[in-house]
Design an enzyme around this catalytic site. Structure first.
Site, PDB file in Angstrom:
ATOM      1  N   SER A 124       0.831  -1.205   0.000  1.00 18.32           N
ATOM      2  CA  SER A 124       0.000   0.000   0.000  1.00 18.32           C
ATOM      3  C   SER A 124       0.859   1.246   0.000  1.00 18.32           C
ATOM      4  O   SER A 124       1.961   1.259   0.568  1.00 18.32           O
ATOM      5  CB  SER A 124      -0.886  -0.010   1.259  1.00 18.32           C
ATOM      6  OG  SER A 124      -1.457   1.255   1.488  1.00 18.32           O
ATOM      7  N   TYR A 148      -1.633  -0.994  10.780  1.00 19.80           N
ATOM      8  CA  TYR A 148      -1.935  -1.628   9.486  1.00 19.80           C
ATOM      9  C   TYR A 148      -0.792  -1.354   8.505  1.00 19.80           C
ATOM     10  O   TYR A 148      -0.215  -2.271   7.912  1.00 19.80           O
ATOM     11  CB  TYR A 148      -3.258  -1.103   8.902  1.00 19.80           C
ATOM     12  CG  TYR A 148      -3.323  -1.295   7.415  1.00 19.80           C
ATOM     13  CD1 TYR A 148      -3.100  -0.227   6.552  1.00 19.80           C
ATOM     14  CD2 TYR A 148      -3.540  -2.558   6.873  1.00 19.80           C
ATOM     15  CE1 TYR A 148      -3.106  -0.415   5.178  1.00 19.80           C
ATOM     16  CE2 TYR A 148      -3.538  -2.745   5.508  1.00 19.80           C
ATOM     17  CZ  TYR A 148      -3.315  -1.669   4.670  1.00 19.80           C
ATOM     18  OH  TYR A 148      -3.300  -1.853   3.309  1.00 19.80           O
ATOM     19  N   LYS A 152       2.371  -3.807   6.608  1.00 22.61           N
ATOM     20  CA  LYS A 152       2.757  -3.827   5.193  1.00 22.61           C
ATOM     21  C   LYS A 152       4.268  -3.573   5.057  1.00 22.61           C
ATOM     22  O   LYS A 152       4.972  -4.245   4.299  1.00 22.61           O
ATOM     23  CB  LYS A 152       1.979  -2.779   4.395  1.00 22.61           C
ATOM     24  CG  LYS A 152       0.495  -3.053   4.266  1.00 22.61           C
ATOM     25  CD  LYS A 152       0.215  -4.359   3.519  1.00 22.61           C
ATOM     26  CE  LYS A 152      -1.264  -4.561   3.293  1.00 22.61           C
ATOM     27  NZ  LYS A 152      -1.554  -5.859   2.617  1.00 22.61           N
TER      28      LYS A 152
HETATM   29  C1  WQD Z   1      -9.554   9.625   1.136  1.00 26.94           C
HETATM   30  C2  WQD Z   1      -9.767  11.114   1.353  1.00 26.94           C
HETATM   31  C3  WQD Z   1      -9.997  11.725   3.663  1.00 26.94           C
HETATM   32  C4  WQD Z   1     -13.802   9.583   4.277  1.00 26.94           C
HETATM   33  C5  WQD Z   1      -6.913   4.631   3.128  1.00 26.94           C
HETATM   34  C6  WQD Z   1      -5.832   3.895   3.854  1.00 26.94           C
HETATM   35  C7  WQD Z   1      -4.868   3.313   2.863  1.00 26.94           C
HETATM   36  C8  WQD Z   1      -5.605   2.501   1.825  1.00 26.94           C
HETATM   37  C9  WQD Z   1      -6.682   3.326   1.148  1.00 26.94           C
HETATM   38  C10 WQD Z   1      -5.465   0.180   2.376  1.00 26.94           C
HETATM   39  C11 WQD Z   1      -8.970  11.673   2.530  1.00 26.94           C
HETATM   40  C12 WQD Z   1     -11.296  11.994   2.905  1.00 26.94           C
HETATM   41  C13 WQD Z   1     -12.641  10.098   3.725  1.00 26.94           C
HETATM   42  C14 WQD Z   1     -14.844  10.467   4.668  1.00 26.94           C
HETATM   43  C15 WQD Z   1     -13.517  12.331   3.902  1.00 26.94           C
HETATM   44  N1  WQD Z   1      -6.168   1.334   2.389  1.00 26.94           N
HETATM   45  N2  WQD Z   1     -12.513  11.450   3.541  1.00 26.94           N
HETATM   46  N3  WQD Z   1     -14.660  11.812   4.467  1.00 26.94           N
HETATM   47  O1  WQD Z   1      -7.173   7.572   3.960  1.00 26.94           O
HETATM   48  O2  WQD Z   1      -6.352   8.050   1.591  1.00 26.94           O
HETATM   49  O3  WQD Z   1      -6.337   5.718   2.467  1.00 26.94           O
HETATM   50  O4  WQD Z   1      -7.546   3.798   2.191  1.00 26.94           O
HETATM   51  O5  WQD Z   1      -4.397  -0.038   1.852  1.00 26.94           O
HETATM   52  O6  WQD Z   1      -3.976   2.482   3.575  1.00 26.94           O
HETATM   53  O7  WQD Z   1      -5.124   4.819   4.659  1.00 26.94           O
HETATM   54  O8  WQD Z   1      -8.493   6.817   1.935  1.00 26.94           O
HETATM   55  O9  WQD Z   1     -10.884   6.931   1.363  1.00 26.94           O
HETATM   56  O10 WQD Z   1     -10.219   6.953   3.819  1.00 26.94           O
HETATM   57  O11 WQD Z   1      -9.781   8.966   2.389  1.00 26.94           O
HETATM   58  O12 WQD Z   1     -13.382  13.547   3.731  1.00 26.94           O
HETATM   59  O13 WQD Z   1     -15.940  10.058   5.175  1.00 26.94           O
HETATM   60  O14 WQD Z   1     -11.149  11.339   1.662  1.00 26.94           O
HETATM   61  O15 WQD Z   1      -9.703  12.786   4.584  1.00 26.94           O
HETATM   62  O16 WQD Z   1      -8.557  12.987   2.192  1.00 26.94           O
HETATM   63  P1  WQD Z   1      -7.056   7.157   2.546  1.00 26.94           P
HETATM   64  P2  WQD Z   1      -9.921   7.362   2.416  1.00 26.94           P
END
Ligand code: WQD
Length: 332
Positions: A124, A148, A152
């Site tokens: 990741s 997590y 990785k």
């Molecule tokens: C994306 C953007 C949030 C939810 C995560 C894991 C990573 C990988 C992918 C496994 C950010 C914003 C989110 C919400 C929001 N997983 N957001 N409101 O955090 O980039 O990555 O998932 O491998 O390891 O860390 O993805 O989709 O959670 O967030 O504003 O209800 O959307 O702040 O900017 P992230 P995400």
């Protein structure tokens, strides 16, 4: 070639099974349904139009894995199985270290014993932590901020040490950015249990009315509209990247799988509303602890060495995500 897909009923795993079969490979699936549903196996069989070799069990269970390798002549393993919720890993670190590390160590031991030394590992972009520069290249510094992500990073280190000890292994590490969407029929898709942590699964549930409003975690980042920027890649493109990597396994390689483009939270909301002709009400709330402002990939290496390039657009990702959730609602 015959490919063993651990976690093959999961979101990315099931899409990869689909692409492997479309590429005329034989597939063996292992899954314990800890983060996937039994009906997805039947959906997958209908989608590919053939029966599938499936073993229900835990990759931590050595005797179970031995049975699989005794019954199947495996050429390549694609290892997805593992827990992947960042928030849950902070609450239950020992569960994550035990499950993700033990399953991988057991798998490597059984593979070696059966002289199957070809592995694709599901890593990741989280291993890059908060990058100093963008776009992110594979040789950038690595650091993690949650258990997590640390599992990785640890597994990547284990694989590098294994290769140093025995270069007859062929190991490719794939670092995903933000996988979203699903195959266009909407048969397979991401279906997290409970309230989704990730952005797209949350947006689709607001669009269908299941959830009331989207919380946008902060609009004061140093980005074009103040909201978080990520490199969203269509899961079908991601799955294709695995097939190419499996076909070109050689030595120890590491690749970013992304699009090379960053999109903000509001880009996703506006694009989703436009292509699906729906409203996604949102409110700006505080930043989510641990979030970084921007993250997107340098995709040169995968393009040059795997001939991999993401093809689907943000519109495709938004349209396909909505198709899936509407199908789920129809099926009740
Ligand atoms: C994306 C953007 C949030 C939810 C995560 C894991 C990573 C990988 C992918 C496994 C950010 C914003 C989110 C919400 C929001 N997983 N957001 N409101 O955090 O980039 O990555 O998932 O491998 O390891 O860390 O993805 O989709 O959670 O967030 O504003 O209800 O959307 O702040 O900017 P992230 P995400």
């Amino acid at each position: 070639m015959k490919v063993l897909v651990t976690g093959g009923i999961g979101y990315i795993g099931s899409h990869t099974v689909y692409e492997l079969i479309k590429a005329k490979h034989d597939v063996v699936i292992v899954d314990n349904f800890s983060n996937s549903k039994k009906e997805t196996l039947e959906k997958l069989k209908n989608l590919v139009g053939q029966d599938l070799s499936f073993y229900e069990g835990d990759v931590c269970d050595k005797a179970f894995l031995e049975k699989v390798f005794q019954e199947e002549k495996i050429d390549v393993v694609i290892h997805f199985a593992g827990f992947k919720a960042v928030g849950e890993s902070v609450e239950k670190p020992l569960l994550y270290y035990q499950n993700n590390l033990e399953s991988t160590l057991t798998l490597l031991e059984v593979m070696g014993k059966h002289n199957c030394k070809n592995l694709i590992f599901s890593s990741s972009a989280t291993v890059y932590g908060s990058p100093e520069h963008l776009p992110i290249k594979e040789d950038f510094p690595l650091s993690t901020t949650n258990p997590y992500g640390t599992t990785k990073l640890m597994i990547e280190k284990i694989l590098k040490d294994l290769y140093q000890s025995d270069s007859s292994w062929n190991i490719t590490i794939l670092r995903y950015f933000n996988p979203i969407g699903n195959e266009e029929s909407g048969t397979l898709g991401e279906d997290p249990k409970g309230i989704p942590n990730n952005l797209m699964p949350y947006i689709v549930r607001v669009a269908t009315g299941e959830l009331e409003i989207l919380s946008v975690f902060g609009d004061d980042y140093d980005t074009k509209d103040g909201t978080g920027v990520r490199d969203y890649i269509h899961v079908v493109d991601l799955a294709r990247g695995h097939v190419l990597a499996a076909e070109k396994l050689s030595g120890l390689s590491i690749y970013n799988l992304g699009t090379g483009h960053g999109y903000s939270v509001l880009d996703l909301v506006k694009t989703f509303e436009k292509v699906n002709n729906v409203k996604v009400p949102y409110k700006i709330t505080d930043r989510r602890p641990g979030d970084i402002a921007m993250c997107y990939a340098d995709v040169t290496k995968a393009k040059e060495e795997l001939s991999f390039e993401a093809e689907k657009t943000l519109e495709d990702m938004c349209r396909d995500s909505y198709t899936y959730i509407k199908n789920c609602k129809k099926q009740g």
